[in-house]
Design a protein around this motif. Structure first.
Motif, short mmCIF file in Angstrom:
data_model
loop_
_atom_site.label_atom_id
_atom_site.label_comp_id
_atom_site.label_asym_id
_atom_site.label_seq_id
_atom_site.Cartn_x
_atom_site.Cartn_y
_atom_site.Cartn_z
N PRO A 25 0.82 -1.20 0.00
CA PRO A 25 0.00 0.00 0.00
C PRO A 25 0.86 1.26 0.00
CG PRO A 25 -0.76 -1.59 1.63
CD PRO A 25 0.55 -2.08 1.13
N LEU A 26 0.31 2.31 -0.57
CA LEU A 26 1.03 3.58 -0.66
C LEU A 26 1.40 4.09 0.73
CD1 LEU A 26 2.09 5.94 -2.32
CD2 LEU A 26 -0.21 6.94 -2.25
N SER A 27 0.50 3.98 1.69
CA SER A 27 0.78 4.47 3.04
C SER A 27 1.97 3.74 3.65
CB SER A 27 -0.45 4.29 3.93
OG SER A 27 -0.82 2.93 4.02
N ARG A 28 2.09 2.43 3.39
CA ARG A 28 3.22 1.67 3.92
C ARG A 28 4.52 2.10 3.25
NH1 ARG A 28 4.18 -2.87 6.85
NH2 ARG A 28 6.06 -4.04 6.34
N ARG A 29 4.48 2.32 1.94
CA ARG A 29 5.69 2.76 1.24
C ARG A 29 6.15 4.11 1.77
NH1 ARG A 29 2.91 0.89 -3.48
NH2 ARG A 29 2.62 3.03 -4.24
N ARG A 30 5.21 4.98 2.06
CA ARG A 30 5.57 6.29 2.63
C ARG A 30 6.21 6.12 4.00
NH1 ARG A 30 -0.04 9.50 1.08
NH2 ARG A 30 0.50 9.98 -1.11
N LEU A 75 2.50 2.07 11.06
CA LEU A 75 2.88 0.91 10.28
C LEU A 75 2.18 -0.33 10.84
CD1 LEU A 75 4.81 0.48 7.85
CD2 LEU A 75 6.53 -0.28 9.48
N SER A 76 1.47 -1.05 9.99
CA SER A 76 0.82 -2.31 10.36
C SER A 76 -0.09 -2.14 11.57
CB SER A 76 1.86 -3.40 10.64
OG SER A 76 2.69 -3.60 9.52
N GLY A 77 -0.76 -1.01 11.64
CA GLY A 77 -1.71 -0.78 12.71
C GLY A 77 -1.11 -0.25 13.99
N ARG A 78 0.21 -0.10 14.05
CA ARG A 78 0.86 0.43 15.25
C ARG A 78 1.47 1.79 14.94
NH1 ARG A 78 2.08 -5.16 16.01
NH2 ARG A 78 1.25 -5.90 18.00
N ARG A 79 1.55 2.62 15.97
CA ARG A 79 2.15 3.94 15.84
C ARG A 79 3.50 3.95 16.54
NH1 ARG A 79 -1.24 9.37 15.83
NH2 ARG A 79 -1.57 8.40 13.79
N PHE A 80 4.56 4.08 15.76
CA PHE A 80 5.91 4.20 16.29
C PHE A 80 6.23 5.68 16.44
CE2 PHE A 80 5.68 0.06 14.39
CZ PHE A 80 6.49 -0.76 15.18
N VAL A 91 12.85 5.42 19.81
CA VAL A 91 11.64 5.07 19.07
C VAL A 91 10.77 4.29 20.04
CG1 VAL A 91 12.79 3.03 18.09
CG2 VAL A 91 10.65 3.84 17.10
N TYR A 92 9.53 4.73 20.17
CA TYR A 92 8.62 4.16 21.17
C TYR A 92 7.41 3.54 20.48
CZ TYR A 92 4.59 4.02 24.23
OH TYR A 92 3.46 3.60 24.87
N VAL A 93 6.93 2.41 21.02
CA VAL A 93 5.70 1.80 20.51
C VAL A 93 4.94 1.15 21.66
CG1 VAL A 93 6.70 -0.47 19.99
CG2 VAL A 93 4.74 0.36 18.67
N ARG A 94 3.62 1.18 21.56
CA ARG A 94 2.75 0.42 22.47
C ARG A 94 2.39 -0.87 21.76
NH1 ARG A 94 -3.02 1.27 22.76
NH2 ARG A 94 -2.70 3.42 22.08
N CYS A 95 2.80 -2.01 22.33
CA CYS A 95 2.70 -3.27 21.59
C CYS A 95 1.33 -3.92 21.68
CB CYS A 95 3.77 -4.25 22.07
SG CYS A 95 3.60 -4.85 23.76
N GLY A 96 0.62 -3.75 22.79
CA GLY A 96 -0.63 -4.47 23.00
C GLY A 96 -0.41 -5.63 23.97
#
Length: 326
Positions: A25-30, A75-80, A91-96
């Motif tokens: 998807p374009l959003s992923r490429r960006r 990316l892939s439903g997560r916000r880094f 770089v921070y992420v909430r994993c679930g």
């Protein structure tokens, strides 16, 4: 004719699968383009929490300073989230919640970002009286205690299990009757890494944090922590930073005193949670073995599934529940 139709259908399905897996998807490429640019500013320290109240408490400290041009990448439903803490690139992420979410988010972070190490932090449940609400624990090892085999009541527990739980031992009155739930056998994790022999598994019970980063984190022992959230909400005693414990990780929320006691006595663990072993395993799989450490905020209230931390400074995350802790 039927065979030809089946062949055409198979080719059509195969083509559909290839289109689905190969198209980006374009959003992923960006997002990937932004990550490539950000990696020129690395390496980063990876930060991982589990769920929203932990994230809210972390951001409430104002320690995290967002990147001026690229504060986050989706990316892939997560916000880094990209930024700095104490002047260091992070770089921070909430994993679930849960082990699968933890390993997926960690692996994605390691694969895409130039990461020097990972710090996973959050809450954990205490399995011993010496770890009280508000304490910060920095464990050195975690066991994956959720790889279970439920055996028949008359089954022999073999050497393939490194531990077992005899459910009949918990009958009330003790020793009466036959418990049809039988036994639970605990298996070691099957672990593959680039440092091992290809396609040859290693059986692992304990996942160890990085010794170098653990030594650095151990210097926090004796650090003064706040006792009160405000003028009306306080812990019964001043919390401490404690180091060197062992932890239990499983996709099981433990709200049972008998099972807590079993975990503590059988595995020699002091706290239980649901993600850390997975984060360590993901870190250890790679060839360059990024460092990791795992500070956990202790809570002893087992009456509610998730204490609300959203209004609390990080150092006192579960203090508002102290009345139901003991």
């Amino acid at each position: 004719m039927a065979t030809m139709s089946a062949t055409k259908l198979s080719l059509l399905l195969l083509s559909s699968i290839l289109v689905c897996t190969m198209s980006t998807p374009l959003s992923r490429r960006r997002s990937l383009s932004v990550i490539r640019k950000l990696n020129r500013e690395g390496p980063f320290v990876g930060l991982i929490t589990v769920y929203a109240p932990e994230e809210n408490a972390f951001f409430a400290t104002n320690a995290f300073k967002p990147h001026s041009r690229h504060p986050f990448v989706d990316l892939s439903g997560r916000r880094f989230r990209i930024g700095k803490v104490g002047g260091k690139e992070v770089v921070y992420v909430r994993c679930g919640v849960g082990m699968r979410n933890a390993v997926a988010a960690t692996q994605q972070m390691l694969d895409l970002f130039k990461v020097a190490g990972v710090i996973h932090f959050g809450i954990a449940g205490s399995l011993e009286n010496s770890l009280r609400t508000g304490y910060v624990s920095i464990p050195k090892q975690f066991a994956q205690t959720g790889l279970l085999e439920w055996l028949k009541p008359n089954a022999t527990v073999g050497s393939e299990y490194f531990a077992h739980l005899d459910i009949g031992s918990y009958n009330v009155p003790e020793g009466e009757g036959i418990n049809q739930l039988g036994h639970i056998g605990y298996r070691a994790e099957e672990f593959y890494s680039e440092s091992g022999v290809p396609n040859v598994l290693q059986r692992v019970v304990w996942a160890n944090v990085s010794q170098n980063w653990y030594n650095i984190a151990a210097k926090l022992e004796g650090m003064e922590l706040e006792r009160c959230l405000n003028s009306t909400v306080c812990l019964p005693e001043v919390p401490k930073v404690v180091i060197g414990q062992r932890g239990s990780t499983a996709n099981i929320f433990v709200d049972n005193s008998a099972y807590r006691e079993f975990l503590s006595k059988t595995f020699g663990v002091s706290l239980a949670e649901m993600e850390s072993a997975s984060v360590i395993m993901a870190n250890k799989c790679g060839k360059w073995l990024p460092s990791d450490c795992y500070p956990r905020l202790i809570r002893r209230s087992w009456r509610t599934r998730w204490p609300e931390l959203s209004e609390s400074p990080w150092a006192l995350g579960s203090s508002q529940h102290c009345q139901s802790c003991n």
